[in-house]
Structures are given as C-alpha cells and as structure tokens.
Design a protein around this motif. Structure first.
Motif, mmCIF file in Angstrom:
data_model
loop_
_atom_site.group_PDB
_atom_site.id
_atom_site.type_symbol
_atom_site.label_atom_id
_atom_site.label_comp_id
_atom_site.label_asym_id
_atom_site.label_seq_id
_atom_site.Cartn_x
_atom_site.Cartn_y
_atom_site.Cartn_z
ATOM 1 N N UNK A 68 0.839 -1.203 0.000
ATOM 2 C CA UNK A 68 0.000 0.000 0.000
ATOM 3 C C UNK A 68 0.870 1.247 0.000
ATOM 4 N N UNK A 69 0.354 2.384 -0.460
ATOM 5 C CA UNK A 69 1.128 3.637 -0.379
ATOM 6 C C UNK A 69 1.284 4.078 1.081
ATOM 7 N N UNK A 70 2.279 4.861 1.331
ATOM 8 C CA UNK A 70 2.604 5.269 2.697
ATOM 9 C C UNK A 70 1.479 6.053 3.342
ATOM 10 N N UNK A 71 0.795 6.899 2.550
ATOM 11 C CA UNK A 71 -0.256 7.725 3.135
ATOM 12 C C UNK A 71 -1.439 6.885 3.588
ATOM 13 N N UNK A 72 -1.655 5.739 2.967
ATOM 14 C CA UNK A 72 -2.720 4.844 3.428
ATOM 15 C C UNK A 72 -2.377 4.261 4.794
ATOM 16 N N UNK A 73 -1.120 3.904 4.977
ATOM 17 C CA UNK A 73 -0.684 3.388 6.274
ATOM 18 C C UNK A 73 -0.805 4.452 7.357
ATOM 19 N N UNK A 74 -0.451 5.693 7.009
ATOM 20 C CA UNK A 74 -0.567 6.788 7.978
ATOM 21 C C UNK A 74 -2.030 6.999 8.332
ATOM 22 N N UNK A 75 -2.903 7.026 7.327
ATOM 23 C CA UNK A 75 -4.322 7.259 7.578
ATOM 24 C C UNK A 75 -4.931 6.131 8.423
ATOM 25 N N UNK A 76 -4.531 4.894 8.159
ATOM 26 C CA UNK A 76 -5.007 3.782 8.977
ATOM 27 C C UNK A 76 -4.541 3.932 10.426
ATOM 28 N N UNK A 77 -3.333 4.417 10.609
ATOM 29 C CA UNK A 77 -2.838 4.652 11.968
ATOM 30 C C UNK A 77 -3.654 5.713 12.684
ATOM 31 N N UNK A 78 -4.057 6.766 11.955
ATOM 32 C CA UNK A 78 -4.892 7.811 12.557
ATOM 33 C C UNK A 78 -6.254 7.234 12.923
ATOM 34 N N UNK A 79 -6.836 6.435 12.029
ATOM 35 C CA UNK A 79 -8.137 5.818 12.318
ATOM 36 C C UNK A 79 -8.051 4.913 13.540
ATOM 37 N N UNK A 80 -6.996 4.134 13.648
ATOM 38 C CA UNK A 80 -6.863 3.236 14.786
ATOM 39 C C UNK A 80 -6.606 3.996 16.080
#
Length: 162
Positions: free
Chosen positions: A144-156
């Motif tokens: 996945x792109x890095x920004x997706x990982x960052x956004x998932x971290x914010x959601x979690x």
C-alpha cells in the motif's frame, strides 16, 4: 589586782565577743543585701535583654523566611530561564537546518521513504516483523502507499478499544 584583771578580762572578752558578733552580723547582712541588690538589678537587665531579643526574633522571623523563599524562587526561575534559552537555541538550530533544502529532503527520505523520480526504493523487512505488520494493518504495508498506512494509523488511534 588579780580580781581587777579577772573583771577586766571577763568584761573585755564579753565585749569583744559582742563586738565581734555585731561586726560579723553586719558583714553578713551587707553581703546579703549586696547580693540581693545585684541579683535584682541583673535580673531586670537580663529580663529586658531577653525581651528585646525575643522582639527582634519575632519581628525578623517572617521577613527572613520570605527572603529565603524568594531567593530560592529566584534561583528556580533563573534555572528555568536558562533551560528555556537552551531550548530556544536548539529550536533555532533546527529551524536553520530545516531552511536548507538538502536537510528537508534527507528527512523526507528517511522518515517518509520518499524517492526521486527514477530511483528504485527497497524496503528490507524482517520475516518475523512482516507477520506483525499484516496483523497490525490488515494488509501488507509494502503493498500500500505510505499515506494509506498513515491514515489507517490515525483511524486506529481514534478507536483505541479495537
């Protein structure tokens, strides 16, 4: 003459004893009165001295306590000011570094895994850590792109119970 001498010596001894007793009594009386006078005068002076000293201690106790506490507060504020100056210097140095484009690019490459056009990026991962990444994100982090990982971290982070 012998009778005269007896009478004179008896009178003389009795008189001498009486005079000696009176002198001794007068001497004792004078010494006692001197002691009493000295004692009372010394006691009055001592009481006045103690009263003056107590008054000074009471009068100076609060200002001295305030002085000591204010001195310690001043020292604490000076330490805080020195710490703030050190932090300000570090922040100014960091700001100056961020003004340099090369430093900003280096930090973006290091923390965000940015690449220049035409570069090929490789991500080395530990096989044991790969299972934890998938478990943590639900998908492979490299897929996945890095920004997706960052956004998932914010959601979690918004849902800490899950």
């Amino acid at each position: 003459m012998a009778g005269n001498r007896d009478r004179f010596s008896t009178f003389s001894t009795a008189t001498r004893l009486k005079q000696l007793g009176e002198r001794t009594a007068a001497h004792v009386y004078r010494s006692q009165s001197r002691r009493q006078v000295r004692r009372s005068r010394l006691t009055g002076r001592a009481a006045l001295l103690v009263l003056v000293l107590c008054t000074l201690v009471v009068a100076l106790a609060y200002p001295m306590r305030q002085y000591v506490s204010q001195r310690s507060e001043i020292a604490e504020q000076q330490r805080a000011a020195a710490s703030a100056r050190d932090r300000l210097e570090r922040l100014r140095d960091e700001k100056a570094r961020w003004q340099d484009n090369a430093y900003a690019e280096q930090q973006a490459r290091k923390h965000l895994h940015f690449l220049r056009p035409g570069e090929i990026g490789f991500i080395m991962s530990d096989p044991g850590a790969e299972g934890t990444d998938r478990r943590r994100t639900g998908q492979a982090g490299a897929d996945r792109p890095w920004y997706s990982n960052v956004w998932d971290g914010v959601d979690k982070a918004d849902r800490p119970g899950e």
